[in-house]
Design a protein around this motif. Structure first.
Motif, PDB file in Angstrom:
ATOM      1  N   THR A  16       0.835  -1.199   0.000  1.00 52.03           N
ATOM      2  CA  THR A  16       0.000   0.000   0.000  1.00 52.03           C
ATOM      3  C   THR A  16       0.870   1.249   0.000  1.00 52.03           C
ATOM      4  OG1 THR A  16      -1.729  -1.184   1.185  1.00 52.03           O
ATOM      5  CG2 THR A  16      -1.824   1.218   1.242  1.00 52.03           C
ATOM      6  N   VAL A  17       1.922   1.244   0.790  1.00 55.93           N
ATOM      7  CA  VAL A  17       2.825   2.396   0.833  1.00 55.93           C
ATOM      8  C   VAL A  17       3.506   2.581  -0.517  1.00 55.93           C
ATOM      9  CG1 VAL A  17       4.923   3.306   1.889  1.00 55.93           C
ATOM     10  CG2 VAL A  17       3.169   2.269   3.324  1.00 55.93           C
ATOM     11  N   LEU A  18       3.991   1.508  -1.126  1.00 56.23           N
ATOM     12  CA  LEU A  18       4.652   1.620  -2.426  1.00 56.23           C
ATOM     13  C   LEU A  18       3.708   2.106  -3.520  1.00 56.23           C
ATOM     14  CD1 LEU A  18       6.949  -1.532  -2.446  1.00 56.23           C
ATOM     15  CD2 LEU A  18       7.646   0.857  -2.340  1.00 56.23           C
ATOM     16  N   ILE A  19       2.505   1.588  -3.546  1.00 54.10           N
ATOM     17  CA  ILE A  19       1.540   2.010  -4.562  1.00 54.10           C
ATOM     18  C   ILE A  19       1.152   3.472  -4.359  1.00 54.10           C
ATOM     19  CG2 ILE A  19      -0.834   1.671  -5.383  1.00 54.10           C
ATOM     20  CD1 ILE A  19      -0.344  -1.350  -4.917  1.00 54.10           C
ATOM     21  N   SER A  20       0.959   3.884  -3.103  1.00 52.41           N
ATOM     22  CA  SER A  20       0.609   5.288  -2.858  1.00 52.41           C
ATOM     23  C   SER A  20       1.780   6.198  -3.196  1.00 52.41           C
ATOM     24  CB  SER A  20       0.174   5.485  -1.407  1.00 52.41           C
ATOM     25  OG  SER A  20       1.268   5.320  -0.518  1.00 52.41           O
ATOM     26  N   LEU A  21       3.014   5.736  -2.945  1.00 55.48           N
ATOM     27  CA  LEU A  21       4.193   6.527  -3.301  1.00 55.48           C
ATOM     28  C   LEU A  21       4.291   6.689  -4.811  1.00 55.48           C
ATOM     29  CD1 LEU A  21       6.673   7.908  -2.085  1.00 55.48           C
ATOM     30  CD2 LEU A  21       7.871   5.749  -2.277  1.00 55.48           C
ATOM     31  N   LEU A  22       3.997   5.648  -5.539  1.00 57.21           N
ATOM     32  CA  LEU A  22       4.003   5.712  -6.998  1.00 57.21           C
ATOM     33  C   LEU A  22       2.925   6.669  -7.518  1.00 57.21           C
ATOM     34  CD1 LEU A  22       5.073   4.638  -9.721  1.00 57.21           C
ATOM     35  CD2 LEU A  22       3.350   2.853  -9.555  1.00 57.21           C
ATOM     36  N   ALA A  23       1.715   6.558  -6.982  1.00 54.70           N
ATOM     37  CA  ALA A  23       0.623   7.437  -7.428  1.00 54.70           C
ATOM     38  C   ALA A  23       0.926   8.887  -7.087  1.00 54.70           C
ATOM     39  CB  ALA A  23      -0.689   7.002  -6.779  1.00 54.70           C
ATOM     40  N   PHE A  24       1.424   9.141  -5.888  1.00 57.60           N
ATOM     41  CA  PHE A  24       1.765  10.504  -5.495  1.00 57.60           C
ATOM     42  C   PHE A  24       2.903  11.037  -6.354  1.00 57.60           C
ATOM     43  CE2 PHE A  24       3.688  13.811  -2.912  1.00 57.60           C
ATOM     44  CZ  PHE A  24       2.580  14.517  -2.491  1.00 57.60           C
ATOM     45  N   GLY A  25       3.868  10.176  -6.641  1.00 54.50           N
ATOM     46  CA  GLY A  25       4.987  10.593  -7.481  1.00 54.50           C
ATOM     47  C   GLY A  25       4.557  10.969  -8.886  1.00 54.50           C
ATOM     48  N   LEU A  26       3.602  10.243  -9.445  1.00 59.44           N
ATOM     49  CA  LEU A  26       3.104  10.585 -10.776  1.00 59.44           C
ATOM     50  C   LEU A  26       2.400  11.939 -10.775  1.00 59.44           C
ATOM     51  CD1 LEU A  26       1.788   7.136 -12.009  1.00 59.44           C
ATOM     52  CD2 LEU A  26       3.772   8.392 -12.854  1.00 59.44           C
ATOM     53  N   LEU A  27       1.639  12.214  -9.725  1.00 62.20           N
ATOM     54  CA  LEU A  27       0.990  13.523  -9.631  1.00 62.20           C
ATOM     55  C   LEU A  27       2.015  14.629  -9.430  1.00 62.20           C
ATOM     56  CD1 LEU A  27      -2.118  12.717  -7.420  1.00 62.20           C
ATOM     57  CD2 LEU A  27      -2.088  13.323  -9.841  1.00 62.20           C
ATOM     58  N   ALA A  29       5.086  14.620 -10.506  1.00 61.13           N
ATOM     59  CA  ALA A  29       5.897  14.768 -11.710  1.00 61.13           C
ATOM     60  C   ALA A  29       5.124  15.373 -12.878  1.00 61.13           C
ATOM     61  CB  ALA A  29       6.458  13.413 -12.123  1.00 61.13           C
ATOM     62  N   ALA A  30       3.852  15.641 -12.700  1.00 54.71           N
ATOM     63  CA  ALA A  30       3.044  16.218 -13.781  1.00 54.71           C
ATOM     64  C   ALA A  30       3.613  17.587 -14.170  1.00 54.71           C
ATOM     65  CB  ALA A  30       1.597  16.358 -13.335  1.00 54.71           C
ATOM     66  N   PRO A  31       3.566  17.893 -15.450  1.00 52.62           N
ATOM     67  CA  PRO A  31       4.142  19.166 -15.895  1.00 52.62           C
ATOM     68  C   PRO A  31       3.333  20.359 -15.401  1.00 52.62           C
ATOM     69  CG  PRO A  31       3.018  18.080 -17.699  1.00 52.62           C
ATOM     70  CD  PRO A  31       3.016  17.129 -16.545  1.00 52.62           C
ATOM     71  N   GLY A  32       4.021  21.459 -15.228  1.00 46.60           N
ATOM     72  CA  GLY A  32       3.372  22.698 -14.813  1.00 46.60           C
ATOM     73  C   GLY A  32       3.576  22.991 -13.345  1.00 46.60           C
ATOM     74  N   ASP A  33       3.408  24.239 -12.998  1.00 45.29           N
ATOM     75  CA  ASP A  33       3.523  24.689 -11.619  1.00 45.29           C
ATOM     76  C   ASP A  33       2.169  24.517 -10.946  1.00 45.29           C
ATOM     77  OD1 ASP A  33       4.299  25.873  -9.258  1.00 45.29           O
ATOM     78  OD2 ASP A  33       4.209  27.917 -10.037  1.00 45.29           O
ATOM     79  N   THR A  34       2.121  23.681  -9.915  1.00 38.52           N
ATOM     80  CA  THR A  34       0.860  23.374  -9.249  1.00 38.52           C
ATOM     81  C   THR A  34       0.211  24.624  -8.680  1.00 38.52           C
ATOM     82  OG1 THR A  34       1.749  21.226  -8.671  1.00 38.52           O
ATOM     83  CG2 THR A  34      -0.210  21.927  -7.507  1.00 38.52           C
ATOM     84  N   ALA A  35       1.003  25.469  -8.036  1.00 40.77           N
ATOM     85  CA  ALA A  35       0.455  26.687  -7.430  1.00 40.77           C
ATOM     86  C   ALA A  35      -0.150  27.595  -8.498  1.00 40.77           C
ATOM     87  CB  ALA A  35       1.538  27.424  -6.653  1.00 40.77           C
TER      88      ALA A  35
END
Length: 86
Positions: A16-27, A29-35
């Motif tokens: 669960t930790v690894l999958i959540s880390l992967l999902a969070f990492g993909l978000l 790494a998304a292009p653009g400035d989040t703020a």
């Protein structure tokens, strides 16, 4: 059989930790400035400055590192707060 069930049940935690880390990492790494993206969506103004985005990122904690953001997010998930849907 019981030992195998317990062992497999305990393997759920790191998976669960690894999958959540992967999902969070993909978000993350998304292009653009989040703020900047959040501010443009909320204000409907296309002429925002970098200072506006930096101030917003600092106020929301978006200027911290990846692992600090992940730790905050994971702590909130464990409390039942899944965040805001994009």
């Amino acid at each position: 059989m019981r030992a195998k069930t317990i062992r497999r049940g305990l393997l759920i935690i790191p998976m669960t930790v690894l999958i959540s880390l992967l999902a969070f990492g993909l978000l993350y790494a998304a292009p653009g400035d989040t703020a900047m993206l959040i501010l443009r969506e909320r204000t409907n103004v296309s002429t925002l400055t970098e200072e506006d985005a930096a101030a917003f990122a600092e106020s929301k904690g978006l200027d911290t590192g990846f692992f600090a953001l992940y730790a905050d997010w994971f702590r909130d998930v464990l409390r039942g707060d899944l965040g805001t849907s994009y």
